[in-house]
Scaffold this motif. Structure first.
Motif, PDB file in Angstrom:
ATOM      1  N   VAL A   1      11.108  13.762  -1.580  1.00 35.28           N
ATOM      2  CA  VAL A   1      10.010  12.811  -1.725  1.00 35.28           C
ATOM      3  C   VAL A   1       9.628  12.248  -0.364  1.00 35.28           C
ATOM      4  CG1 VAL A   1      10.528  12.166  -4.102  1.00 35.28           C
ATOM      5  CG2 VAL A   1      11.622  10.923  -2.230  1.00 35.28           C
ATOM      6  N   MET A   2       8.326  11.957  -0.207  1.00 29.92           N
ATOM      7  CA  MET A   2       7.794  11.354   0.999  1.00 29.92           C
ATOM      8  C   MET A   2       7.250   9.970   0.681  1.00 29.92           C
ATOM      9  SD  MET A   2       5.681  14.269   3.093  1.00 29.92           S
ATOM     10  CE  MET A   2       4.484  14.472   1.785  1.00 29.92           C
ATOM     11  N   LEU A   3       7.372   9.073   1.637  1.00 28.38           N
ATOM     12  CA  LEU A   3       6.728   7.769   1.545  1.00 28.38           C
ATOM     13  C   LEU A   3       5.532   7.779   2.488  1.00 28.38           C
ATOM     14  CD1 LEU A   3       6.981   4.904   0.320  1.00 28.38           C
ATOM     15  CD2 LEU A   3       8.207   4.261   2.413  1.00 28.38           C
ATOM     16  N   LYS A   4       4.329   7.521   1.954  1.00 30.23           N
ATOM     17  CA  LYS A   4       3.108   7.540   2.759  1.00 30.23           C
ATOM     18  C   LYS A   4       2.494   6.153   2.823  1.00 30.23           C
ATOM     19  CE  LYS A   4       1.915  12.356   1.673  1.00 30.23           C
ATOM     20  NZ  LYS A   4       0.860  13.252   1.144  1.00 30.23           N
ATOM     21  N   ASP A   5       1.787   5.890   3.931  1.00 24.85           N
ATOM     22  CA  ASP A   5       1.105   4.610   4.051  1.00 24.85           C
ATOM     23  C   ASP A   5      -0.274   4.676   3.396  1.00 24.85           C
ATOM     24  OD1 ASP A   5      -0.629   5.914   5.805  1.00 24.85           O
ATOM     25  OD2 ASP A   5       0.233   5.001   7.611  1.00 24.85           O
ATOM     26  N   GLN A   6      -1.061   3.594   3.531  1.00 24.43           N
ATOM     27  CA  GLN A   6      -2.353   3.524   2.845  1.00 24.43           C
ATOM     28  C   GLN A   6      -3.357   4.554   3.342  1.00 24.43           C
ATOM     29  OE1 GLN A   6      -0.974   1.291   4.844  1.00 24.43           O
ATOM     30  NE2 GLN A   6      -2.469  -0.037   5.891  1.00 24.43           N
TER      31      GLN A   6
ATOM     32  N   GLY B   1      -2.353   7.659   3.943  1.00 20.56           N
ATOM     33  CA  GLY B   1      -1.800   8.958   3.577  1.00 20.56           C
ATOM     34  C   GLY B   1      -0.895   9.567   4.625  1.00 20.56           C
ATOM     35  N   LEU B   2      -0.505   8.783   5.635  1.00 14.85           N
ATOM     36  CA  LEU B   2       0.349   9.302   6.699  1.00 14.85           C
ATOM     37  C   LEU B   2       1.823   9.122   6.322  1.00 14.85           C
ATOM     38  CD1 LEU B   2      -1.537   7.859   9.807  1.00 14.85           C
ATOM     39  CD2 LEU B   2      -1.688  10.166   8.834  1.00 14.85           C
ATOM     40  N   PRO B   3       2.638  10.183   6.404  1.00 12.71           N
ATOM     41  CA  PRO B   3       4.057  10.089   6.035  1.00 12.71           C
ATOM     42  C   PRO B   3       4.820   9.112   6.924  1.00 12.71           C
ATOM     43  CG  PRO B   3       3.352  12.381   6.125  1.00 12.71           C
ATOM     44  CD  PRO B   3       2.244  11.567   6.739  1.00 12.71           C
ATOM     45  N   GLN B   4       5.595   8.246   6.289  1.00 15.27           N
ATOM     46  CA  GLN B   4       6.423   7.270   6.985  1.00 15.27           C
ATOM     47  C   GLN B   4       7.908   7.602   6.901  1.00 15.27           C
ATOM     48  OE1 GLN B   4       4.980   4.424   8.708  1.00 15.27           O
ATOM     49  NE2 GLN B   4       3.385   5.956   8.412  1.00 15.27           N
ATOM     50  N   GLY B   5       8.276   8.417   5.939  1.00 16.04           N
ATOM     51  CA  GLY B   5       9.673   8.781   5.762  1.00 16.04           C
ATOM     52  C   GLY B   5       9.827   9.750   4.617  1.00 16.04           C
TER      53      GLY B   5
ATOM     54  N   HIS C   1       0.756  -1.254   0.000  1.00 18.40           N
ATOM     55  CA  HIS C   1       0.000   0.000   0.000  1.00 18.40           C
ATOM     56  C   HIS C   1       0.796   1.321   0.000  1.00 18.40           C
ATOM     57  CE1 HIS C   1      -3.529  -2.456   0.394  1.00 18.40           C
ATOM     58  NE2 HIS C   1      -3.149  -2.912   1.580  1.00 18.40           N
ATOM     59  N   PRO C   2       2.048   1.429   0.525  1.00 15.04           N
ATOM     60  CA  PRO C   2       2.675   2.750   0.551  1.00 15.04           C
ATOM     61  C   PRO C   2       2.854   3.334  -0.851  1.00 15.04           C
ATOM     62  CG  PRO C   2       3.873   1.226   1.952  1.00 15.04           C
ATOM     63  CD  PRO C   2       2.906   0.421   1.142  1.00 15.04           C
ATOM     64  N   PHE C   3       3.008   4.659  -0.915  1.00 15.35           N
ATOM     65  CA  PHE C   3       3.258   5.305  -2.193  1.00 15.35           C
ATOM     66  C   PHE C   3       4.163   6.513  -1.971  1.00 15.35           C
ATOM     67  CE2 PHE C   3      -0.531   7.188  -0.404  1.00 15.35           C
ATOM     68  CZ  PHE C   3      -0.407   8.548  -0.647  1.00 15.35           C
ATOM     69  N   LEU C   4       4.901   6.880  -3.028  1.00  9.83           N
ATOM     70  CA  LEU C   4       5.791   8.040  -2.996  1.00  9.83           C
ATOM     71  C   LEU C   4       5.068   9.259  -3.530  1.00  9.83           C
ATOM     72  CD1 LEU C   4       9.187   6.644  -4.351  1.00  9.83           C
ATOM     73  CD2 LEU C   4       8.742   7.463  -2.044  1.00  9.83           C
ATOM     74  N   SER C   5       5.357  10.411  -2.931  1.00  9.78           N
ATOM     75  CA  SER C   5       4.798  11.666  -3.426  1.00  9.78           C
ATOM     76  C   SER C   5       5.818  12.770  -3.236  1.00  9.78           C
ATOM     77  CB  SER C   5       3.500  12.014  -2.696  1.00  9.78           C
ATOM     78  OG  SER C   5       3.756  12.280  -1.331  1.00  9.78           O
ATOM     79  N   GLN C   6       5.678  13.815  -4.015  1.00  7.23           N
ATOM     80  CA  GLN C   6       6.552  14.975  -3.902  1.00  7.23           C
ATOM     81  C   GLN C   6       6.180  15.772  -2.657  1.00  7.23           C
ATOM     82  OE1 GLN C   6       9.088  15.722  -5.955  1.00  7.23           O
ATOM     83  NE2 GLN C   6       9.643  17.616  -4.904  1.00  7.23           N
ATOM     84  N   ALA C   7       7.168  16.071  -1.810  1.00  3.73           N
ATOM     85  CA  ALA C   7       6.909  16.888  -0.631  1.00  3.73           C
ATOM     86  C   ALA C   7       6.766  18.350  -1.041  1.00  3.73           C
ATOM     87  CB  ALA C   7       8.042  16.737   0.370  1.00  3.73           C
ATOM     88  N   ARG C   8       5.935  19.067  -0.322  1.00  2.00           N
ATOM     89  CA  ARG C   8       5.669  20.478  -0.597  1.00  2.00           C
ATOM     90  C   ARG C   8       5.947  21.313   0.652  1.00  2.00           C
ATOM     91  NH1 ARG C   8      -0.396  19.634  -2.575  1.00  2.00           N
ATOM     92  NH2 ARG C   8      -0.270  18.303  -0.695  1.00  2.00           N
ATOM     93  N   PRO C   9       6.065  22.640   0.510  1.00  2.00           N
ATOM     94  CA  PRO C   9       6.365  23.478   1.683  1.00  2.00           C
ATOM     95  C   PRO C   9       5.406  23.268   2.851  1.00  2.00           C
ATOM     96  CG  PRO C   9       6.656  24.752  -0.317  1.00  2.00           C
ATOM     97  CD  PRO C   9       6.083  23.430  -0.745  1.00  2.00           C
ATOM     98  N   GLN C  10       4.146  22.961   2.578  1.00  2.00           N
ATOM     99  CA  GLN C  10       3.193  22.759   3.673  1.00  2.00           C
ATOM    100  C   GLN C  10       3.446  21.461   4.452  1.00  2.00           C
ATOM    101  OE1 GLN C  10       2.468  23.286   0.419  1.00  2.00           O
ATOM    102  NE2 GLN C  10       0.567  22.258  -0.195  1.00  2.00           N
ATOM    103  N   ASP C  11       4.360  20.618   3.948  1.00  2.00           N
ATOM    104  CA  ASP C  11       4.723  19.388   4.653  1.00  2.00           C
ATOM    105  C   ASP C  11       5.872  19.598   5.637  1.00  2.00           C
ATOM    106  OD1 ASP C  11       2.882  17.703   3.188  1.00  2.00           O
ATOM    107  OD2 ASP C  11       4.245  17.865   1.484  1.00  2.00           O
TER     108      ASP C  11
END
Length: 281
Positions: free
Chosen positions: A178-183, A185-189, A137-147
């Protein structure tokens, strides 16, 4: 000779000193380091002949680095004076540094103790990197200033250092974060890719386990074929073997030294699989 505060105008000479000892820093790297911390220089006859910088990361933890003395002036105790001046500005802090073999005896005399080693992985032209499979389930996403607040919290849980200014700088200036999020949507790393030295550097890399770290790093490496890439990693966490298998051999092994009480992560906390840099930690 006098010991004084480092100013922006000292950085071109600091760059020359780092080039003399064959360190890869660019002027932009020195500017970033001074912006995030505070520096001391040794000056003689109007010429800077030594540097040292310290970085406060919250109220308890700090790092120390970029300790350089002009080779023509070594053997006069200048390095010790610089270190004492930086440490005087860090009362009560637990201070971490990464020592060369030449510098280690001096640090030991000043109360630093060896706690491990660091491996510097790099290659001049990266090959093709295959993506690491994501766990369930995890997925990568681009981190943004609000993160920024979430990433700062993950970073601090990994090594105790509160670095909001560093995280904000990465989100504003890095090539990618980049952020790794769980299913849910919570950041894991997270992991950052930025310009540094001879090319590109990856770090920090903050993850809960080795597979997460591989996913984050491979996600950043995939578009970088042919590029100079560097990652500094703690070998005890296991990422180093995988980095070598990807064509990033170990080129240097500095000693990790700490003055004070080392950080012990809580059970289940993320870990720092890659450093921002040897100076900044």
């Amino acid at each position: 000779m006098q010991i004084r505060v480092m100013h922006e105008g000292d950085l071109p000479t600091a760059l020359r000193l780092s080039q003399q000892v064959k360190w890869p820093h660019r002027l932009e790297d020195w500017q970033q380091a001074l912006k995030l911390g505070a520096g001391i220089v040794a000056e003689e006859a109007g010429q800077v002949i030594g540097t040292a910088l310290g970085w406060r990361w919250g109220d308890d933890y700090a790092t120390l680095g970029l300790v350089i003395v002009d080779p023509a002036c070594q053997g006069r105790g200048i390095g010790k004076q610089l270190l004492l001046a930086v440490l005087e500005n860090l009362p009560g802090y637990t201070v971490r540094l990464h020592a060369t073999e030449a510098g280690r005896p001096l640090y030991e005399k000043l109360g630093f103790q060896v706690t491990g080693i660091l491996q510097q992985h790099q290659c001049a032209a990266l090959g093709q990197i295959a993506p690491e499979p994501l766990t369930a389930h995890p997925f990568l996403s681009q981190a943004r200033p609000q993160d920024a607040a979430v990433l700062t919290a993950l970073d601090q849980r990994a090594h105790g250092q509160s670095r909001p200014a560093l995280i904000a700088m990465l989100l504003a200036e890095a090539e990618r974060v980049v952020m790794l999020k769980d299913q849910h949507g919570l950041p894991q790393g997270f992991a950052a890719l930025r310009r540094f030295g001879r090319g590109l550097a990856i770090g920090p890399v903050i993850a809960h386990d080795l597979q997460q770290a591989k996913v984050l790093v491979s996600g950043l490496l995939q578009p970088l074929a042919g590029e100079f890439v560097r990652i500094d990693s703690d070998p005890s966490l296991g990422l180093g073997d995988w980095l070598e298998s990807q064509g990033l051999p170990v080129v240097d092994v500095p000693t990790v030294m700490i003055k004070g009480t080392p950080w012990i992560p809580a059970a289940g906390a993320p870990q720092a699989f890659g450093l921002m840099s040897q100076a900044l930690g």
